[in-house]
Structure formats: C-alpha cells, structure tokens
Design a protein around this motif. Structure first.
Motif, mmCIF file in Angstrom:
data_model
loop_
_atom_site.group_PDB
_atom_site.id
_atom_site.type_symbol
_atom_site.label_atom_id
_atom_site.label_comp_id
_atom_site.label_asym_id
_atom_site.label_seq_id
_atom_site.Cartn_x
_atom_site.Cartn_y
_atom_site.Cartn_z
ATOM 1 N N UNK A 298 -18.487 36.758 0.727
ATOM 2 C CA UNK A 298 -18.578 35.607 1.497
ATOM 3 C C UNK A 298 -19.448 35.570 2.864
ATOM 4 N N UNK A 299 -19.789 36.684 3.135
ATOM 5 C CA UNK A 299 -20.771 36.846 4.295
ATOM 6 C C UNK A 299 -22.217 36.274 3.953
ATOM 7 N N UNK A 300 -22.165 36.070 2.475
ATOM 8 C CA UNK A 300 -23.552 35.322 2.119
ATOM 9 C C UNK A 300 -23.444 34.014 1.783
ATOM 10 N N UNK A 301 -22.096 33.302 2.225
ATOM 11 C CA UNK A 301 -22.217 31.840 1.721
ATOM 12 C C UNK A 301 -23.246 31.157 2.300
ATOM 13 N N UNK A 302 -23.745 31.359 3.598
ATOM 14 C CA UNK A 302 -24.939 30.513 3.908
ATOM 15 C C UNK A 302 -26.127 30.437 3.015
ATOM 16 N N UNK A 303 -26.351 31.832 2.302
ATOM 17 C CA UNK A 303 -27.429 31.763 1.426
ATOM 18 C C UNK A 303 -27.243 30.856 0.220
ATOM 19 N N UNK A 304 -25.833 30.992 -0.452
ATOM 20 C CA UNK A 304 -25.479 30.084 -1.423
ATOM 21 C C UNK A 304 -25.599 28.644 -1.057
ATOM 22 N N UNK A 305 -25.347 28.175 0.288
ATOM 23 C CA UNK A 305 -25.469 26.753 0.652
ATOM 24 C C UNK A 305 -27.010 26.430 0.633
ATOM 25 N N UNK A 306 -27.714 27.338 1.036
ATOM 26 C CA UNK A 306 -29.377 27.033 0.961
ATOM 27 C C UNK A 306 -29.885 26.888 -0.701
ATOM 28 N N UNK A 307 -29.099 27.553 -1.412
ATOM 29 C CA UNK A 307 -29.513 27.337 -2.731
ATOM 30 C C UNK A 307 -29.125 26.117 -3.441
ATOM 31 N N UNK A 308 -28.072 25.473 -2.882
ATOM 32 C CA UNK A 308 -27.459 24.300 -3.703
ATOM 33 C C UNK A 308 -27.520 22.824 -2.750
ATOM 34 N N UNK A 309 -27.797 23.270 -1.437
ATOM 35 C CA UNK A 309 -27.735 21.877 -0.485
ATOM 36 C C UNK A 309 -28.549 20.610 -0.878
ATOM 37 N N UNK A 310 -29.516 20.825 -1.443
ATOM 38 C CA UNK A 310 -30.239 19.536 -1.833
ATOM 39 C C UNK A 310 -30.420 19.193 -3.222
ATOM 40 N N UNK A 311 -29.708 19.968 -4.057
ATOM 41 C CA UNK A 311 -29.350 19.575 -5.404
ATOM 42 C C UNK A 311 -28.732 18.157 -5.685
ATOM 43 N N UNK A 312 -29.159 17.466 -6.669
ATOM 44 C CA UNK A 312 -28.593 16.316 -6.861
ATOM 45 C C UNK A 312 -26.983 16.247 -7.458
ATOM 46 N N UNK A 313 -26.571 17.354 -7.854
ATOM 47 C CA UNK A 313 -25.317 17.676 -8.411
ATOM 48 C C UNK A 313 -24.241 17.726 -7.085
#
Length: 466
Positions: A298-313
């Motif tokens: 969970x401490x790496x959630x910001x990195x996950x959000x960066x991976x999916x933030x600008x995806x069309x899904x």
C-alpha cells in the motif's frame, strides 16, 4: 571494370538493416524481448565482407527461438508468418509515450509532426514485414558469413506463411492485422492504428482485464493475469441485494458517472471477494480493468496511480482481506489515496476492498479510555482508527447465512452443476458437511458441491469400468 557486385539479396538485407536504424517514435518495438537487436546483429554479420558465420548462426537460431516463443504466447490470432505476426502484434501492444498519447487524445489530439514521424516509421516496419523465407535463403547462400555453415544449418520456418486467424473471429485486433496484411502502404493505416490505441488501450491493457501490482525492490509493475478467476455474477447464489449495490456502483463508474469507493464487510466465506472478481468478466469488455494490490504494498500506491492515471480505461484497485493490526501504519497510505492527499485521485480509479473487520483497524478497550499517558484516546486514537473505514463512501455488509439460506445456496449451486440428487439426501449431506467443516457460508456450500461432484464423478467412472 572491377569492384564489388551488389546482389539483390544484399540489397534486401541492407534495406532491412537501414529500416531498423530509421525507426524513431516506434523504435521501442522489439527491444524489450531483444528481437530487433538480435536481427540487427544477424544482418550486420550477413552483410559485412568479413562477417563471422559462427556468430551469424548463433544470432539466427536465437532469433528463431524467440519468434516461436512469441507465436506460442501471443494473445492475437495469426494472419501470416510468425515473423509477420510478431511485427504486427508488437505494433498493437506497443506501450510508449507516443501510443499512450494516442490512447488519451485520439487522432485529433496528436501533434502533426509526431503523426508524420509515426507514419514514416510504419513504412520502415513494412519493409521489415516483407522479409520472407525466400529472401533469407537467397541472402544466406550469397553471404560470405554463411559460407562456413551448410544450408540445412539454417532454419527459416518463422518466415514461412502459416495459418490465418480463426474463421468468424471479427475482433478489432484481427481486423487491423488483416488491414496491414492487405498490401496497402502502412502510412495510410496510422489513423486506424491510433483509433485502436484510443479504443482498446496499449500494452497488456488492450487484451487483459485483470492485473496484479507487484513490487520487487525498487521496481513496481503491473503483471497481467492471463487466466483470471472464472467466477461470474450469474454463478453467485444469495446476497442479491448486496451484489446489486456493487454492480450499480460499477455500472455508474464504467459509464463515466460519479461512483464511490466500496468496502465489502462481513463474515468469511460470504462471497465478498468473489463478487469483485466477477466484475472482471462482467465489465472487462466495456473497459474496466481490475488491479489487485497486496496490503504490504500500500505504501507504493502513488506509483500505481502514476501507472494508470492517464489510461483510457476505468480501474478498480482491489484490496482483499484488508485489516491492520496494532502498530501497523500502512493504512495511512490508503487513507491519503482515498481522501486527504494533496494530489487528487485519478477520475478513472476507484478502490474496492473486502474485510472481515468493520473498522479495518484493530481496536482495544484502552482506545476508549483515558490512560494518563498524555493522550486523550477517545478523541485522537479512536478517531484516527475509525477514519479509514469512513473514507469508503459505501460499506456493504455480507452476514453469514442461516441454515435455510445456506441450503438455498447449496440447491442453487447443485442446479448450476447439473446434479440430479434426491433433495432430502442433498439436504442431509449439506448439513453434515457444514457441521464437520466451516459452518454455514457460501464458501462452505461451494466446497460441499465441489466435493459432491468429485465423488459422483468417481462413482460414475468406476461403474463404467466395472
């Protein structure tokens, strides 16, 4: 007049190598799996006056092996030779700044110069696409580097045309691959390709509906789940009211309307996790992607959000069996993502969590008492612990079924499995199973039916043999 004679085969290989060197925006194709670098080394040896046949042969067979590995693993149907399918599949799966921009903006949002560069790259890839087994055979026969190896030492099977895609498969990927195969110059197909990225996404997001967020050292990545849990919403018996709330919220989210983060709370074995897993198949074809995250990451959630933030899904971050013991502080990272961070949570992301603990964090009676250590626990510690669950806008409760509800689940699962069993016998065995095992729950019911199916199947097979 003396000089070096340049054959047609030399010209073909030289043009292919030049095409590799000319790639710009699409230059990432073939790099991650090492196929394009291998091809470049092979072409260098075959076209050099002093090329080494041993190195050429090594590069050749490694290239052949990797092409066949791709053919065995690709999610897309074939339309040509393994080499041609590799090029087209890699183009559809390319995930780099250009394709991600195309996925976000579609055709109208692409800078004109970038579109022109991508169109030129497609022409270079078309040059590579036309490498076939006949060209390779002729080039090897005339290459000084190949003189030391007999003809049978070379394998050109990946450049032989294979079977086409399955009849009746009208998937977008197959249609686009067939367009590239049709003979039209590839720069004319850039706009349909951009539309594919915008509609289907890039990389594994274009064909996978479920992912795991994996953290290894400093590296965080999304690993596609090629075979997600096959559970469907129609397979789940009972808890219809709770499931309808989850489905309605997800429907709103997928259609672009406001929706809420969900906490599915209740007793073990009541179908909380299965409900979320079933969303993969229900909404995946409509653009939903489910990403499972382990509590320790969970401490790496910001990195996950960066991976999916600008995806069309649309993405659901799925955290299963969420709870925190005394002294664990990872819940603060989740709180910040749910609400409370300076950075806004992406509009294409929701969090769905399951837990057997209503307030997620272990509470003690001392949290409600004044202990004389200088902290007013009833106002600070308790509120700190309760605030995490409060940040899930909807809490949906799954309670353990009573006896009759448990038997109704058993009957429903038996009907789904096509088990023709005397109702009284089914009831008796189901109650006995629950007594001996884990009590009344949906999970217990499914485990009983699985066991019953296995026993009946064994009996039927033994009777046929006997």
């Amino acid at each position: 007049m003396g000089g070096i004679t340049v054959t047609y085969e030399d010209h073909v290989l030289a043009q292919a190598r030049l095409a590799l060197k000319r790639l710009t925006l699409l230059r990432d194709i073939g790099k991650e799996d090492g196929i394009f670098p291998l091809l470049d080394k092979l072409l260098e040896e075959l076209t050099a006056p002093q090329g080494d046949w041993g190195r050429a042969l090594t590069y050749h067979h490694e290239l052949v092996g990797r092409l066949w590995e791709h053919a065995l693993q690709t999610p897309f149907p074939p339309v040509g030779s393994p080499w041609q399918d590799y090029l087209l599949d890699s183009l559809l799966l390319l995930d780099n700044p250009f394709t991600r921009q195309a996925a976000r903006e579609d055709w109208e949002g692409l800078p004109e110069q970038a579109a022109q560069a991508a169109a030129r790259d497609l022409l270079q890839l078309q040059c590579l696409y036309h490498l076939d087994a006949a060209s390779w055979r002729q080039a090897v026969q005339s290459s000084p580097a190949a003189a030391g190896a007999p003809p049978e030492a070379w394998d050109f099977s990946p450049w032989e045309t294979g079977n086409s895609g399955p009849a009746g498969d009208n998937g977008f990927a197959l249609q686009l691959k067939q367009s590239f195969q049709s003979g039209v110059t590839w720069d004319k197909l850039l706009q349909p390709l951009v539309f594919y990225y915008h509609t289907m996404g890039t990389g594994a997001f274009s064909y996978c509906y479920a992912f795991r967020f994996l953290v290894t050292g400093n590296k965080a990545q999304l690993k596609p789940v090629r075979e997600p849990d096959p559970i469907r919403l129609s397979h789940l018996i009972g808890y219809e009211r709770q499931r309808q709330q989850v489905v309605r919220n997800t429907e709103q989210f997928v259609r672009g309307f406001p929706a809420n983060n969900l906490l599915l709370y209740g007793d073990r074995g009541t179908g909380k996790s299965s409900t979320i897993k079933a969303l993969v198949h229900e909404f995946g074809p409509r653009g939903l992607r489910v990403v499972e995250v382990a509590k320790q990451d969970l401490d790496r959630l910001p990195e996950l959000l960066d991976l999916i933030r600008y995806r069309p899904h649309r993405f659901i971050i799925f955290i299963d069996d969420l709870s925190f013991e005394e002294g664990e502080v990872d819940y603060k990272y989740l709180k910040a993502v749910l609400e409370g961070s300076l950075e806004a949570r992406p509009s294409n992301v929701l969090i769905y969590a399951t837990s057997n603990r209503r307030h997620l964090i272990k509470e003690r009676f001392s949290d409600r008492e004044f202990t004389g250590d200088g902290e007013v626990r009833s106002q600070d510690t308790l509120q700190e612990k309760l605030s995490l669950a409060d940040r899930f806008a909807m809490t949906i409760t799954f309670t353990s079924p009573d006896q009759e509800q448990y038997l109704a689940i058993v009957n429903g699962l038996a009907q789904q499995a096509g088990l023709a069993l005397d109702p009284d016998r089914l009831r008796e065995e189901a109650l006995q199973w629950a007594l001996w095992h884990n009590g009344f729950s949906g999970r217990t019911a499914r485990q009983f039916i699985d066991d019953l199916r296995g026993r009946l199947g064994m009996m039927e097979e033994n009777s046929r043999r006997g």
